[in-house]
Enzyme design. Structure first.
Site, PDB file in Angstrom:
ATOM      1  N   GLY A   1      16.647  22.693 -56.040  1.00  0.00           N
ATOM      2  CA  GLY A   1      18.047  22.938 -55.723  1.00  0.00           C
ATOM      3  C   GLY A   1      18.426  24.321 -56.191  1.00  0.00           C
TER       4      GLY A   1
ATOM      5  N   CYS B   1      15.509  24.415 -64.850  1.00  0.00           N
ATOM      6  CA  CYS B   1      16.497  25.184 -64.088  1.00  0.00           C
ATOM      7  C   CYS B   1      15.948  26.585 -63.877  1.00  0.00           C
ATOM      8  CB  CYS B   1      17.805  25.234 -64.875  1.00  0.00           C
ATOM      9  SG  CYS B   1      19.100  26.145 -64.031  1.00  0.00           S
ATOM     10  N   LEU B   2      16.088  27.091 -62.653  1.00  0.00           N
ATOM     11  CA  LEU B   2      15.564  28.435 -62.363  1.00  0.00           C
ATOM     12  C   LEU B   2      16.297  29.501 -63.176  1.00  0.00           C
ATOM     13  CD1 LEU B   2      15.091  28.242 -58.483  1.00  0.00           C
ATOM     14  CD2 LEU B   2      13.382  27.894 -60.268  1.00  0.00           C
TER      15      LEU B   2
ATOM     16  N   HIS C   1      26.339  23.328 -61.951  1.00  0.00           N
ATOM     17  CA  HIS C   1      26.333  24.790 -61.795  1.00  0.00           C
ATOM     18  C   HIS C   1      27.641  25.267 -61.176  1.00  0.00           C
ATOM     19  CE1 HIS C   1      22.415  26.137 -63.076  1.00  0.00           C
ATOM     20  NE2 HIS C   1      21.764  25.300 -62.285  1.00  0.00           N
TER      21      HIS C   1
ATOM     22  N   HIS D   1      23.006  18.058 -61.066  1.00  0.00           N
ATOM     23  CA  HIS D   1      22.612  19.337 -61.686  1.00  0.00           C
ATOM     24  C   HIS D   1      23.259  20.509 -60.939  1.00  0.00           C
ATOM     25  CE1 HIS D   1      19.383  21.966 -63.633  1.00  0.00           C
ATOM     26  NE2 HIS D   1      19.894  22.756 -62.708  1.00  0.00           N
ATOM     27  N   GLU D   2      23.191  20.459 -59.600  1.00  0.00           N
ATOM     28  CA  GLU D   2      23.746  21.579 -58.812  1.00  0.00           C
ATOM     29  C   GLU D   2      25.266  21.607 -58.891  1.00  0.00           C
ATOM     30  OE1 GLU D   2      21.664  23.743 -58.148  1.00  0.00           O
ATOM     31  OE2 GLU D   2      19.943  22.424 -58.416  1.00  0.00           O
TER      32      GLU D   2
ATOM     33  N   GLN E   1      24.048  30.835 -59.013  1.00  0.00           N
ATOM     34  CA  GLN E   1      22.741  31.252 -59.542  1.00  0.00           C
ATOM     35  C   GLN E   1      22.223  32.499 -58.833  1.00  0.00           C
ATOM     36  OE1 GLN E   1      20.862  27.125 -59.269  1.00  0.00           O
ATOM     37  NE2 GLN E   1      19.830  28.049 -61.016  1.00  0.00           N
TER      38      GLN E   1
HETATM   39 NI    NI Z   1      19.747  24.840 -62.372  1.00  0.00          NI
END
Ligand code: NI
Length: 177
Positions: free
Chosen positions: A49, A102-103, A148, A144-145, A54
Site C-alpha cells: 500500500g 512501512c516504506l 497515513h 495502515h494507509e 508518503q
Molecule cells: Ni506505511
C-alpha cells in the site's frame, strides 16, 4: 509513469492530516498521472500500500495491492485498489495483532493491533462510489494507509515497542512467531 521519492519518518508531511479531493480534481490528467505514479512506486518498492502523503502530496488518496510480495509472503491476495477520500468503520471491536512495516520507516517491523473487519467507503479513481467489507490482512493494509492519511504511522498504534525489530533480526528471531 515515474517512480516517486518516498518520504521517510521525520518529514513533516507524514504528520499532516491530508485533504479530501473533489471529483473534478480527481479526474484531472495531473491527478490520474499521479495515481499511476503512486501505483508504480508502490510496486517498485514491493509495498502492499502507499498513501499520497508518503510521496509528498497531502491528499486523501491511497493505493493498495497484495499480490506475490516478497515483503509479505503467504498473504491472501487483494486486487489493485485506489481509495479516494476513504472512510472506515469497524464492524466489531475485535482486533488482532500482526506484523507491519512501512516504506517510510525502512528496515523496521513491529506488531500492531488492528480491527479484523471493517466497512470501507471511498471513491475509486474515476470518482465512482465504492462500498465494501474488508477482513484480516486486507483490513490491516487499509487501516495502515488510512492512518497515513490522518498523519499517523504504525508506530503510533503499537501497544509497546518490545516487538519492534530490524528486518534482518526479524528473519532471524521472529519469523513465524
Ligand atoms: Ni506505511
Amino acid at each position: 509513469m515515474s517512480i516517486l521519492k518516498v518520504t521517510r519518518l521525520g518529514h513533516p508531511v507524514l504528520r499532516q492530516v491530508t485533504k479530501a479531493i473533489s471529483v473534478k480534481e480527481l479526474k484531472s490528467p495531473a491527478m490520474q498521472k499521479f495515481i499511476d505514479d503512486m501505483i508504480e512506486t508502490m510496486k517498485e518498492y514491493d509495498g502492499v500500500g502507499l498513501a499520497a502523503d508518503q510521496v509528498f502530496s497531502s491528499k486523501q488518496v491511497a493505493v493498495l495491492e497484495v499480490a506475490d510480495n516478497p515483503r509479505y509472503p503467504n498473504k491472501a491476495k487483494v486486487p489493485l485498489t485506489v481509495l479516494v477520500n476513504p472512510k472506515i468503520t469497524p464492524l466489531s471491536d475485535e482486533m488482532a495483532e500482526d506484523w507491519e512495516g512501512c516504506l517510510s520507516i525502512p528496515d523496521l517491523r513491529g506488531r500492531v493491533p488492528r480491527y479484523t473487519s471493517i466497512h470501507v467507503h471511498a471513491l475509486d479513481r474515476v470518482g465512482k462510489k465504492m462500498d465494501f467489507i474488508a477482513h484480516d490482512f486486507h483490513a490491516r493494509v487499509i487501516q495502515h494507509e488510512l492512518d497515513h492519511l490522518a498523519g499517523k504511522v504504525y508506530l503510533d498504534r503499537m501497544r509497546d515497542f518490545t516487538t519492534l525489530t530490524f528486518l534482518q533480526e526479524f528473519a532471524r528471531y521472529w519469523i513465524g512467531k
